[in-house]
Design a protein around this motif. Structure first.
Motif, PDB file in Angstrom:
ATOM      1  N   ASP A  10     -43.501  45.007  23.522  1.00 44.04           N
ATOM      2  CA  ASP A  10     -43.219  45.507  24.872  1.00 44.04           C
ATOM      3  C   ASP A  10     -43.599  46.989  24.995  1.00 44.04           C
ATOM      4  N   LEU A  11     -43.196  47.786  24.005  1.00 40.44           N
ATOM      5  CA  LEU A  11     -43.499  49.221  24.041  1.00 40.44           C
ATOM      6  C   LEU A  11     -44.998  49.463  24.061  1.00 40.44           C
ATOM      7  N   SER A  12     -45.734  48.621  23.343  1.00 38.78           N
ATOM      8  CA  SER A  12     -47.193  48.757  23.337  1.00 38.78           C
ATOM      9  C   SER A  12     -47.791  48.313  24.676  1.00 38.78           C
ATOM     10  N   HIS A  13     -47.280  47.215  25.200  1.00 38.94           N
ATOM     11  CA  HIS A  13     -47.792  46.706  26.478  1.00 38.94           C
ATOM     12  C   HIS A  13     -47.497  47.666  27.621  1.00 38.94           C
ATOM     13  N   TRP A  14     -46.348  48.349  27.546  1.00 37.75           N
ATOM     14  CA  TRP A  14     -45.954  49.293  28.594  1.00 37.75           C
ATOM     15  C   TRP A  14     -46.490  50.701  28.342  1.00 37.75           C
ATOM     16  N   LYS A  15     -47.331  50.842  27.315  1.00 35.51           N
ATOM     17  CA  LYS A  15     -48.055  52.084  27.022  1.00 35.51           C
ATOM     18  C   LYS A  15     -47.163  53.246  26.586  1.00 35.51           C
ATOM     19  N   TYR A  16     -46.071  52.919  25.904  1.00 36.96           N
ATOM     20  CA  TYR A  16     -45.328  53.972  25.224  1.00 36.96           C
ATOM     21  C   TYR A  16     -45.956  54.258  23.860  1.00 36.96           C
ATOM     22  N   ILE A  17     -46.516  53.197  23.256  1.00 34.49           N
ATOM     23  CA  ILE A  17     -47.189  53.310  21.967  1.00 34.49           C
ATOM     24  C   ILE A  17     -48.430  52.434  21.991  1.00 34.49           C
ATOM     25  N   LEU A  18     -49.248  52.546  20.937  1.00 30.54           N
ATOM     26  CA  LEU A  18     -50.362  51.622  20.716  1.00 30.54           C
ATOM     27  C   LEU A  18     -50.104  50.958  19.370  1.00 30.54           C
ATOM     28  N   TYR A  19     -49.818  49.660  19.404  1.00 29.19           N
ATOM     29  CA  TYR A  19     -49.427  48.914  18.206  1.00 29.19           C
ATOM     30  C   TYR A  19     -50.581  48.050  17.742  1.00 29.19           C
ATOM     31  N   SER A  20     -50.978  48.217  16.467  1.00 31.99           N
ATOM     32  CA  SER A  20     -52.061  47.427  15.866  1.00 31.99           C
ATOM     33  C   SER A  20     -51.479  46.635  14.704  1.00 31.99           C
ATOM     34  N   PRO A  21     -51.080  45.386  14.940  1.00 31.26           N
ATOM     35  CA  PRO A  21     -50.445  44.600  13.871  1.00 31.26           C
ATOM     36  C   PRO A  21     -51.419  44.276  12.745  1.00 31.26           C
ATOM     37  N   SER A  22     -50.890  44.178  11.538  1.00 29.72           N
ATOM     38  CA  SER A  22     -51.689  43.850  10.364  1.00 29.72           C
ATOM     39  C   SER A  22     -51.281  42.474   9.863  1.00 29.72           C
ATOM     40  N   HIS A  23     -52.279  41.661   9.505  1.00 31.64           N
ATOM     41  CA  HIS A  23     -52.003  40.336   8.951  1.00 31.64           C
ATOM     42  C   HIS A  23     -52.152  40.342   7.435  1.00 31.64           C
ATOM     43  N   ASN A  24     -52.308  41.535   6.884  1.00 33.51           N
ATOM     44  CA  ASN A  24     -52.419  41.696   5.430  1.00 33.51           C
ATOM     45  C   ASN A  24     -51.045  42.073   4.889  1.00 33.51           C
ATOM     46  N   PRO A  25     -50.452  41.235   4.009  1.00 36.07           N
ATOM     47  CA  PRO A  25     -49.094  41.537   3.505  1.00 36.07           C
ATOM     48  C   PRO A  25     -49.029  42.801   2.660  1.00 36.07           C
ATOM     49  N   PHE A  26     -50.192  43.299   2.198  1.00 36.80           N
ATOM     50  CA  PHE A  26     -50.205  44.493   1.349  1.00 36.80           C
ATOM     51  C   PHE A  26     -50.540  45.755   2.134  1.00 36.80           C
ATOM     52  N   LYS A  27     -50.734  45.618   3.435  1.00 33.23           N
ATOM     53  CA  LYS A  27     -51.074  46.769   4.254  1.00 33.23           C
ATOM     54  C   LYS A  27     -50.271  46.707   5.544  1.00 33.23           C
ATOM     55  N   GLY A  28     -49.520  47.761   5.831  1.00 32.27           N
ATOM     56  CA  GLY A  28     -48.653  47.761   7.004  1.00 32.27           C
ATOM     57  C   GLY A  28     -49.415  47.857   8.321  1.00 32.27           C
ATOM     58  N   SER A  29     -48.722  47.514   9.392  1.00 31.57           N
ATOM     59  CA  SER A  29     -49.290  47.664  10.733  1.00 31.57           C
ATOM     60  C   SER A  29     -49.418  49.149  11.070  1.00 31.57           C
ATOM     61  N   ARG A  30     -50.255  49.453  12.068  1.00 29.51           N
ATOM     62  CA  ARG A  30     -50.490  50.836  12.459  1.00 29.51           C
ATOM     63  C   ARG A  30     -49.939  51.073  13.861  1.00 29.51           C
ATOM     64  N   VAL A  31     -49.458  52.293  14.079  1.00 31.93           N
ATOM     65  CA  VAL A  31     -48.895  52.672  15.374  1.00 31.93           C
ATOM     66  C   VAL A  31     -49.418  54.043  15.766  1.00 31.93           C
ATOM     67  N   LYS A  32     -49.716  54.186  17.038  1.00 27.78           N
ATOM     68  CA  LYS A  32     -50.088  55.478  17.615  1.00 27.78           C
ATOM     69  C   LYS A  32     -49.133  55.759  18.764  1.00 27.78           C
ATOM     70  N   LEU A  33     -48.543  56.943  18.789  1.00 26.53           N
ATOM     71  CA  LEU A  33     -47.640  57.325  19.873  1.00 26.53           C
ATOM     72  C   LEU A  33     -48.377  58.191  20.877  1.00 26.53           C
ATOM     73  N   PHE A  34     -48.295  57.814  22.134  1.00 27.12           N
ATOM     74  CA  PHE A  34     -48.879  58.619  23.188  1.00 27.12           C
ATOM     75  C   PHE A  34     -48.001  59.832  23.464  1.00 27.12           C
ATOM     76  N   GLN A  35     -48.593  60.864  24.017  1.00 22.98           N
ATOM     77  CA  GLN A  35     -47.832  62.073  24.307  1.00 22.98           C
ATOM     78  C   GLN A  35     -47.179  61.993  25.672  1.00 22.98           C
ATOM     79  N   PHE A  36     -45.937  62.368  25.710  1.00 23.75           N
ATOM     80  CA  PHE A  36     -45.215  62.557  26.968  1.00 23.75           C
ATOM     81  C   PHE A  36     -44.908  64.038  27.067  1.00 23.75           C
ATOM     82  N   LYS A  37     -45.116  64.597  28.205  1.00 22.91           N
ATOM     83  CA  LYS A  37     -44.823  66.030  28.351  1.00 22.91           C
ATOM     84  C   LYS A  37     -44.094  66.276  29.654  1.00 22.91           C
ATOM     85  N   THR A  38     -43.222  67.256  29.639  1.00 24.05           N
ATOM     86  CA  THR A  38     -42.410  67.591  30.808  1.00 24.05           C
ATOM     87  C   THR A  38     -43.155  68.561  31.702  1.00 24.05           C
TER      88      THR A  38
END
Length: 226
Positions: free
Chosen positions: A69-97
């Protein structure tokens, strides 16, 4: 990276986004903390068990639903990994006031300045404060939804914040909404006890416990009266 402005911006967005629930917010805060520990890289690898522990999410299905949900709503960019020896990757977008409390989802994280090691402890202290502010906001909204006074919401937050969100000072609260409803049910009893105690004006009276069984019995009895 000005993490204070970022958190202020994302909290502002949280308050306007009715799709979010506490699990979404808790997971985002856990992701932010890992991002902070890694000194705000463009993207980083995550471990599901670690994130579930940090965010206090006990269900794998809830975890996967919230991070998607967070990825779909553009709070983050989630790249799931199907490799059990390598974790998924996440990118956080910047929010600024800004003056209009707008967010910038497309600002490249790689162009942000990194936070020096000397500021990490100060960051963690401020992060805890901001996390408490977000928790208080959730509680105020919950009490408002239940049509209960804001004053009672603040009493509830201050009481449990002061004892580390534990029941009886021992076990951690697992469902704060249920605890809040219990507080609402017992609040009228407590208010009656406070009024009864104020009438007695007994300087030796013990402090009232919110959860004790108050029978409102007058302690200043006169046995010479039938």
């Amino acid at each position: 990276m000005n993490y204070i402005k970022h958190l202020n911006g994302v909290y502002s967005q949280f308050s306007k986004d009715n799709r979010l629930n506490p699990s979404h917010i808790s997971l985002y805060i856990a992701l932010f903390q890992l991002w902070n520990y890694n000194r705000f890289p463009n993207e980083f690898h995550i471990n599901r068990e670690e994130l579930m522990k940090f965010s206090k999410i006990g269900s794998k299905s809830t975890y996967h639903r919230c991070i998607k949900d967070l990825s779909h709503w553009k709070y983050i960019l989630y790249s799931p990994s199907h490799n059990p020896f390598k974790g998924s990757r996440v990118k956080l977008f910047q929010f600024k006031t800004s003056d209009s409390q707008e967010m910038d989802l497309n600002y490249p994280i790689s162009e942000q300045a990194l936070v020096s090691n000397t500021n990490i402890n100060k960051q963690n202290i401020n992060f805890i404060k901001l996390e408490a502010i977000a928790k208080e906001k959730l509680i105020l909204d919950f009490f408002k939804k239940e049509k209960y006074p804001e004053l009672e919401a603040k009493k509830f937050f201050n009481h449990y914040q002061g004892i580390g969100w534990k029941v009886g000072g021992k076990s951690k609260i697992t469902d704060w909404q249920a605890t809040a409803k219990s507080w609402m049910l017992k609040a009228p009893e407590m208010n009656l006890s406070v009024r009864a105690q104020s009438r007695t004006n007994d300087p030796n009276a013990l402090p009232l416990d919110h959860f004790q069984d108050n029978l409102h019995v007058n302690q200043n009895k006169r046995y010479d009266i039938p």
